[in-house]
Design an enzyme around this catalytic site. Sequence first.
Site, PDB file in Angstrom:
ATOM      1  N   HIS A  91       0.833  -1.206   0.000  1.00 42.18           N
ATOM      2  CA  HIS A  91       0.000   0.000   0.000  1.00 42.18           C
ATOM      3  C   HIS A  91       0.862   1.248   0.000  1.00 42.18           C
ATOM      4  O   HIS A  91       2.080   1.179   0.089  1.00 42.18           O
ATOM      5  CB  HIS A  91      -0.967   0.001   1.190  1.00 42.18           C
ATOM      6  CG  HIS A  91      -0.318  -0.042   2.539  1.00 42.18           C
ATOM      7  ND1 HIS A  91       0.432   0.992   3.057  1.00 42.18           N
ATOM      8  CD2 HIS A  91      -0.313  -1.012   3.491  1.00 42.18           C
ATOM      9  CE1 HIS A  91       0.857   0.685   4.256  1.00 42.18           C
ATOM     10  NE2 HIS A  91       0.430  -0.549   4.544  1.00 42.18           N
ATOM     11  N   CYS A  99       3.159  -4.705   6.679  1.00 42.86           N
ATOM     12  CA  CYS A  99       2.904  -4.572   5.249  1.00 42.86           C
ATOM     13  C   CYS A  99       4.150  -4.079   4.528  1.00 42.86           C
ATOM     14  O   CYS A  99       5.158  -3.759   5.140  1.00 42.86           O
ATOM     15  CB  CYS A  99       1.756  -3.589   5.013  1.00 42.86           C
ATOM     16  SG  CYS A  99       0.172  -4.136   5.690  1.00 42.86           S
TER      17      CYS A  99
END
Length: 182
Positions: A91, A99
Amino acid sequence: FLRIFKASKELELWVQARQQFRLFRIYPICALTGELGPKEEEGDLQSPEGFYVVTPEQMNPDSHYHLAFDLGYPNAYDQAYGRTGSALMVHGNCVSAGCYAMTDTDIEEIYTLADAAFRNGQPAFAVHIFPFRMSQKRLRHARHSRWLPFWLNLKEGYDHFAKPGRPPLVMVYEQRYVFTQP
């Protein structure tokens, strides 16, 4: 097709050109968390390693982190080892809690290319995540790591791409990744 290398914090984007893939661009990963080695449990702040597949349903244009796509963690391999976790993404917004975070500009380009592939009939794309570039020298350096057997299995998939320039088909059999050419 994407490849991620944790140690060097790089994301490679490959595009298909006839029967092979060619490197389109290498993006710097601006944030990731954890050490080298796979994610094992929810909340360990570890970024995953392994072989993942992203389908159109995993794309999130409304992410709180600009744009995002879910890696599909835990995959069948992770589940075979009882690993837990959810919402492991690539992202934007340059922040991470497990992430792979990119700059907003970079995730826009990656997301746009992935979306274009889906719009042109590609049903999914592979994301191969490695601790480092899988050279024999680098593996020798890691020979005392508890993750060496896992990394040697990852290297099999790494090598399956290196030779023909096409991502292998990846399956899980008896708690190991196995590979065939499409």
